[in-house]
Design an enzyme around this catalytic site. Structure first.
Site, PDB file in Angstrom:
ATOM      1  N   ASP A 204       2.499  -0.421  -6.073  1.00  0.00           N
ATOM      2  CA  ASP A 204       1.720  -0.762  -4.884  1.00  0.00           C
ATOM      3  C   ASP A 204       1.922   0.342  -3.850  1.00  0.00           C
ATOM      4  O   ASP A 204       2.585   1.342  -4.131  1.00  0.00           O
ATOM      5  CB  ASP A 204       2.160  -2.129  -4.313  1.00  0.00           C
ATOM      6  CG  ASP A 204       3.557  -2.088  -3.697  1.00  0.00           C
ATOM      7  OD1 ASP A 204       4.230  -1.034  -3.763  1.00  0.00           O
ATOM      8  OD2 ASP A 204       3.983  -3.105  -3.138  1.00  0.00           O
ATOM      9  N   ASP A 206       3.159   0.691   0.235  1.00  0.00           N
ATOM     10  CA  ASP A 206       3.779  -0.079   1.320  1.00  0.00           C
ATOM     11  C   ASP A 206       3.657   0.675   2.641  1.00  0.00           C
ATOM     12  O   ASP A 206       3.998   1.854   2.724  1.00  0.00           O
ATOM     13  CB  ASP A 206       5.274  -0.291   1.014  1.00  0.00           C
ATOM     14  CG  ASP A 206       5.509  -0.884  -0.358  1.00  0.00           C
ATOM     15  OD1 ASP A 206       5.325  -2.096  -0.511  1.00  0.00           O
ATOM     16  OD2 ASP A 206       5.869  -0.129  -1.292  1.00  0.00           O
ATOM     17  N   ASP A 290       0.884  -3.447   0.601  1.00  0.00           N
ATOM     18  CA  ASP A 290       1.676  -4.293   1.499  1.00  0.00           C
ATOM     19  C   ASP A 290       1.649  -3.689   2.890  1.00  0.00           C
ATOM     20  O   ASP A 290       1.950  -2.504   3.069  1.00  0.00           O
ATOM     21  CB  ASP A 290       3.148  -4.363   1.037  1.00  0.00           C
ATOM     22  CG  ASP A 290       3.333  -5.250  -0.176  1.00  0.00           C
ATOM     23  OD1 ASP A 290       2.472  -6.115  -0.425  1.00  0.00           O
ATOM     24  OD2 ASP A 290       4.357  -5.079  -0.871  1.00  0.00           O
TER      25      ASP A 290
HETATM   26  P1  8DG Z   1       7.060   0.533  -6.484  1.00  0.00           P
HETATM   27  O1  8DG Z   1       6.168  -0.224  -5.551  1.00  0.00           O
HETATM   28  O2  8DG Z   1       6.746   1.977  -6.517  1.00  0.00           O
HETATM   29  O3  8DG Z   1       7.095  -0.075  -7.831  1.00  0.00           O
HETATM   30  O4  8DG Z   1       8.562   0.458  -5.915  1.00  0.00           O
HETATM   31  P2  8DG Z   1       9.023   0.082  -4.481  1.00  0.00           P
HETATM   32  O5  8DG Z   1       8.037   0.535  -3.448  1.00  0.00           O
HETATM   33  O6  8DG Z   1      10.425   0.550  -4.321  1.00  0.00           O
HETATM   34  O7  8DG Z   1       9.078  -1.487  -4.559  1.00  0.00           O
HETATM   35  P3  8DG Z   1       8.384  -2.617  -3.681  1.00  0.00           P
HETATM   36  O8  8DG Z   1       8.457  -3.861  -4.503  1.00  0.00           O
HETATM   37  O9  8DG Z   1       7.035  -2.231  -3.206  1.00  0.00           O
HETATM   38  O10 8DG Z   1       9.354  -2.805  -2.461  1.00  0.00           O
HETATM   39  C1  8DG Z   1       9.503  -1.834  -1.461  1.00  0.00           C
HETATM   40  C2  8DG Z   1      10.585  -2.234  -0.517  1.00  0.00           C
HETATM   41  O11 8DG Z   1      10.174  -3.364   0.216  1.00  0.00           O
HETATM   42  C3  8DG Z   1      11.873  -2.600  -1.234  1.00  0.00           C
HETATM   43  O12 8DG Z   1      12.937  -1.914  -0.633  1.00  0.00           O
HETATM   44  C4  8DG Z   1      12.065  -4.029  -0.989  1.00  0.00           C
HETATM   45  C5  8DG Z   1      11.228  -4.273   0.227  1.00  0.00           C
HETATM   46  N1  8DG Z   1      10.736  -5.634   0.294  1.00  0.00           N
HETATM   47  C6  8DG Z   1       9.854  -6.308  -0.494  1.00  0.00           C
HETATM   48  N2  8DG Z   1       9.722  -7.578  -0.065  1.00  0.00           N
HETATM   49  C7  8DG Z   1      10.526  -7.681   0.996  1.00  0.00           C
HETATM   50  C8  8DG Z   1      10.826  -8.720   1.878  1.00  0.00           C
HETATM   51  O13 8DG Z   1      10.325  -9.812   1.747  1.00  0.00           O
HETATM   52  N3  8DG Z   1      11.709  -8.431   2.873  1.00  0.00           N
HETATM   53  C9  8DG Z   1      12.264  -7.185   3.024  1.00  0.00           C
HETATM   54  N4  8DG Z   1      13.112  -6.960   4.015  1.00  0.00           N
HETATM   55  N5  8DG Z   1      12.005  -6.210   2.210  1.00  0.00           N
HETATM   56  C10 8DG Z   1      11.153  -6.453   1.213  1.00  0.00           C
HETATM   57  O14 8DG Z   1       9.255  -5.809  -1.428  1.00  0.00           O
HETATM   58 MN    MN Z   2       6.094  -0.285  -3.377  1.00  0.00          MN
HETATM   59 MN    MN Z   3       5.657  -3.619  -1.954  1.00  0.00          MN
END
Ligand code: 8DG
Ligand code: MN
Ligand code: MN
Length: 366
Positions: A204, A206, A290
């Site tokens: 995704d 972020d 996100d």
């Molecule tokens: P990817 O998308 O490339 O597969 O990897 P990523 O970017 O590292 O993973 P991610 O699932 O998109 O998560 C990114 C960051 O966001 C990770 O450090 C965790 C954080 N995160 C969530 N959900 C939540 C939440 O509900 N609260 C907090 N504080 N952080 C969150 O994904």
């Molecule tokens: Mn991500």
């Molecule tokens: Mn994410």
């Protein structure tokens, strides 16, 4: 590194947040195996086992060279009995028998397929498997009720399981920037998550959004979402309000690791460049995005908390709690000894409060 005979012994810190972990992994044969077992544990709601495998994999990712013999691992932290058994199997046989049998298992395959649907977690997948549903075809004909997220997830299944590239992330970044500029001048957008750590692809994209004037960011998300929707950029969105300030315990310590920012889980409709157009002639693709809005006073904590990796974050919080008697969240850092909040405007300051050497995002790939 110490030298013992011809075998180099590594010296590595036990917390992932004390280590520099780049994307340059010299032990992917081992970490792939351990990561698969971690994933399998998580898919089966065995979180303890999952974390143990994740820690072991992260330790190996931080080693400066390829491990070729078990003797090199002597004295290293984070490697439990089970992980060592898996590593030994891979070193001696090229593959781990446990990993191979997991990959072949009907249950693992079904869990992967079903949780590959946006909005479907391990619990839902397990319920469906117990109802005899192992794939998308069976799910579609099962008569199971899907919620709005799951319907969108099923509809855009292939797109959402196709890795997002950095170029696509940048294109979406421009759209998000345009959206916030249109609804509140001076707002800032920051890329977080895996792309901020330098990953070339992700599941995704972020983004964190803030405004330099405290309070101006209140109510920003619905406006941004409305703008994106009016321009036809959204295939799906679910916005949740900020619940941090209004929680009963006041702006005090957040109870869980789950943060309470105003956020939006969305699926973007991204128009493809000419080069990416496929035989299907579909000129757009679905991408998971996100969005999180943070007040400027919490922004440094939000950036740190949303940059990841997930294990790095978990280890930071464990370090804060166990070694410093502090509570770290994506909102704040609380010192339980002094009974006060520690303010910060940069990630560097937060590492300093925690007594940790600063680790830049590109070295948080634990
Ligand atoms: P990817 O998308 O490339 O597969 O990897 P990523 O970017 O590292 O993973 P991610 O699932 O998109 O998560 C990114 C960051 O966001 C990770 O450090 C965790 C954080 N995160 C969530 N959900 C939540 C939440 O509900 N609260 C907090 N504080 N952080 C969150 O994904
Ligand atoms: Mn991500
Ligand atoms: Mn994410």
């Amino acid at each position: 590194p110490q030298i013992s005979g011809s075998v180099a012994l590594f010296s590595v810190s036990s917390y992932a947040c004390q280590r520099r972990t780049t994307l340059d992994n010299h032990n992917s044969n081992l970490t792939d195996a351990l990561s698969l077992l971690a994933e399998n544990a998580e898919l089966n709601n065995e979180d303890g086992r999952g974390v143990a495998f994740r820690r072991a994999a992260a330790l190996l990712k931080a080693l400066p060279t390829q491990v070729i013999s078990m003797s090199q691992l002597r004295g290293l932290p984070c490697l439990g009995e089970h992980s060592l058994r898996v590593i030994k199997d891979v070193l001696e046989n090229g593959v781990s028998s446990e990993v191979e049998s997991t990959k072949q298992s009907k249950r693992y395959k079904a869990l992967k397929i079903l949780t590959g649907i946006f909005g479907v977690g391990a619990k839902t997948a397990d319920r469906w498997i117990r109802a005899g549903i192992y794939n998308l075809e069976q799910l579609r004909h099962s008569g199971q009720t899907l919620n709005r997220a799951q319907k969108a997830g099923l509809e855009h299944y292939d797109d959402l399981n196709e890795p997002v590239t950095k170029a696509e992330a940048d294109a979406i970044g421009e759209i998000v920037q345009k959206a916030v500029d249109s609804v509140l001048t001076g707002s800032q957008v920051a890329l977080s998550g895996g792309f901020r750590r330098g990953k070339l692809t992700g599941h995704d994209v972020d983004f964190l959004i803030t405004h330099p004037e405290e309070g101006k960011e209140v109510g920003l998300m619905p406006k941004v979402v409305a703008w994106l929707e009016s321009q036809g950029f959204l295939l799906y969105q679910k916005t949740t309000r900020n619940s941090y300030l209004e929680s009963k315990d006041g702006p005090a310590r957040p109870a869980s690791n789950m943060d309470r920012f105003e956020r939006c889980f969305s699926i973007f409709k991204l128009t493809k460049g000419k080069e990416q157009e496929t035989a299907s002639h579909k000129i757009w693709r679905a991408v998971r995005v996100d969005l999180v809005v943070s007040p400027i006073s919490q922004f440094a904590f939000a950036v740190l908390g949303w940059t990841g990796s997930k294990l790095f974050e978990r280890e930071l919080r464990r370090w804060a709690g166990h070694e410093k008697n502090m509570s770290l969240s994506s909102h704040a850092l609380f010192d339980n000894t002094q009974n006060k909040y520690l303010r910060a405007t940069s990630e560097e300051e937060i590492f300093a409060y925690l007594g940790l050497e600063y680790i830049p995002p590109s070295e948080r790939n634990a």
